[in-house]
Design a protein around this motif. Structure first.
Motif, PDB file in Angstrom:
ATOM      1  N   TYR A  81      79.509 -13.178  -8.187  1.00  0.00           N
ATOM      2  CA  TYR A  81      78.315 -13.959  -8.479  1.00  0.00           C
ATOM      3  C   TYR A  81      78.533 -15.002  -9.569  1.00  0.00           C
ATOM      4  O   TYR A  81      77.794 -15.978  -9.659  1.00  0.00           O
ATOM      5  CB  TYR A  81      77.158 -13.030  -8.849  1.00  0.00           C
ATOM      6  N   GLU A  82      79.566 -14.809 -10.370  1.00  0.00           N
ATOM      7  CA  GLU A  82      79.849 -15.759 -11.446  1.00  0.00           C
ATOM      8  C   GLU A  82      80.622 -16.978 -10.957  1.00  0.00           C
ATOM      9  O   GLU A  82      80.440 -18.085 -11.469  1.00  0.00           O
ATOM     10  CB  GLU A  82      80.645 -15.076 -12.570  1.00  0.00           C
ATOM     11  N   ASN A  83      81.489 -16.793  -9.975  1.00  0.00           N
ATOM     12  CA  ASN A  83      82.281 -17.943  -9.505  1.00  0.00           C
ATOM     13  C   ASN A  83      81.833 -18.454  -8.138  1.00  0.00           C
ATOM     14  O   ASN A  83      82.564 -19.194  -7.471  1.00  0.00           O
ATOM     15  CB  ASN A  83      83.781 -17.604  -9.481  1.00  0.00           C
TER      16      ASN A  83
END
Length: 370
Positions: free
Chosen positions: A95-97
């Protein structure tokens, strides 16, 4: 049956069934063309819960769509999915990248299967990355969010679809064909119900911050959508009532909701949804010339139906494969969009918003805002 997965997972008997006829208005037809492997729609699944695994298994039967990537916040799931579905390292995201997926030419579409209240955020992120989107239902927490999601996808020039698999399912398709052909005559009344006894009291579906609501937001979508495709009309008013037998377990969300939909022609649909008991998955349509009943009506299959004429004789298929092939055909081959766009999701959210408003007003009639 103590979970939503148990309620819906009556997997189809006849995967890879016979080809159907051309597109019936309002319900999408399955793909009939063979697309070379290098022209398949390449799909990444976002959120690797139980339903994502069902979609992934179903996509093994697809002719025009292929699972190539995953997005997950649980690292321990990555090696399992890589091995089980042949996912390459370059197509694995968290979800961060997620924004980096924009630079990956091997992924065309992201299927968002995260908890309901994350749909809005995740669809906006995928659209910003320039990828087509399928989002599980309910599309969002409310109609306002749904409109924002539609606008974001339009701005990014990407397609936006909702996971209405039943719009591709042959028995449901035949019911709509008969209604549109006038075989039931003027529709007089619709009655449908969807529900199950929910299990684990700690699961996300019982947390409003993740689910947006309870039974109404989950299986209530089947009741609203079913009433709409049985009538061919959009409801104009709602009255709704809630019952709650376990105020501890259901302190955050609704347990059982019954509601009535009024349509422009005068049709009344009696609908309901529940998290409190099993064996409720039926739809009945009454017309001046005839009737139809679907039971089971909403699960993963087999769907069964009968009418005043005879049993609805259609093949049993893998719903997820038919859905993804239908969407792929529209994107790859320029076919008309199936009736599972963001606009279809918005129409159900307008009804659900009105149901919750009626509940807040102790069952008062609420006119649906467009």
């Amino acid at each position: 049956m103590n979970s939503r997965r148990d309620f819906l997972q009556k997997l189809s008997l006849g995967i890879g069934a016979a080809t159907l006829t051309d597109l019936t208005p309002g319900i999408a037809a399955p793909v009939t063309s063979n697309v070379p492997a290098d022209k398949q729609l390449r799909v990444a699944l976002m959120g690797l819960g139980g339903y994502a695994d069902i979609v992934a298994r179903g996509m093994k039967e697809c002719k025009t769509a292929r699972l190539v990537g995953i997005v997950t916040g649980t690292p321990s799931k990555i090696p399992v999915w890589k091995q089980k579905y042949g996912i390459e390292d370059k197509n694995v995201y968290n979800y961060e990248n997620l924004h980096e997926i924009k630079n990956n030419p091997d992924i065309d579409l992201v299927y968002v299967i995260t908890p309901n209240s994350l749909h809005h955020k995740h669809v906006l992120q995928v659209a910003a990355a320039g990828k087509h989107v399928v989002c599980e239902k309910p599309v969002a927490d409310n109609a306002k969010q749904a409109r924002e999601m539609i606008a974001a996808c339009e701005k990014a020039n990407v397609k936006f679809y909702i996971g209405y698999r039943l719009h591709f399912e042959p028995h449901t398709k035949e019911l709509v064909r008969m209604r549109e052909a006038g075989e039931f005559g003027k529709i007089m009344h619709v009655n449908n119900y969807a529900g199950f006894k929910i299990g684990d009291p700690t699961q996300w579906r019982l947390k409003k911050s993740l689910a947006g609501g309870g039974a109404m937001m989950d299986v209530g979508v089947y009741s609203t959508n079913g009433a709409r495709y049985c009538t061919g009309e959009e409801p104009i008013w709602v009255t709704a009532q809630e019952s709650k037998t376990d105020p501890v377990k259901f302190k955050d969300v609704d347990e059982t909701v019954t509601f009535q939909l009024g349509f422009p022609s005068g049709i009344i649909a009696n609908c309901g949804c529940t998290y409190n008991f099993n064996h409720v998955e039926m739809l009945r349509l009454m017309g001046e010339k005839g009737w139809a009943e679907m039971n089971p009506a909403f699960g993963y299959g087999p769907i069964r139906g009968t009418t005043h004429k005879a049993a609805i004789d259609q093949p049993d298929v893998n719903h997820q494969a038919y859905q993804m092939d239908g969407i792929a055909d529209a994107i790859l081959n320029g076919k008309p969009d199936p009736n599972v766009t963001g606009e279809e999701g918005l129409k159900d959210m307008l009804v659900i918003d009105a149901v919750y408003e009626s509940l807040r007003k102790n069952g008062a009639k609420v006119f649906i805002k467009k």
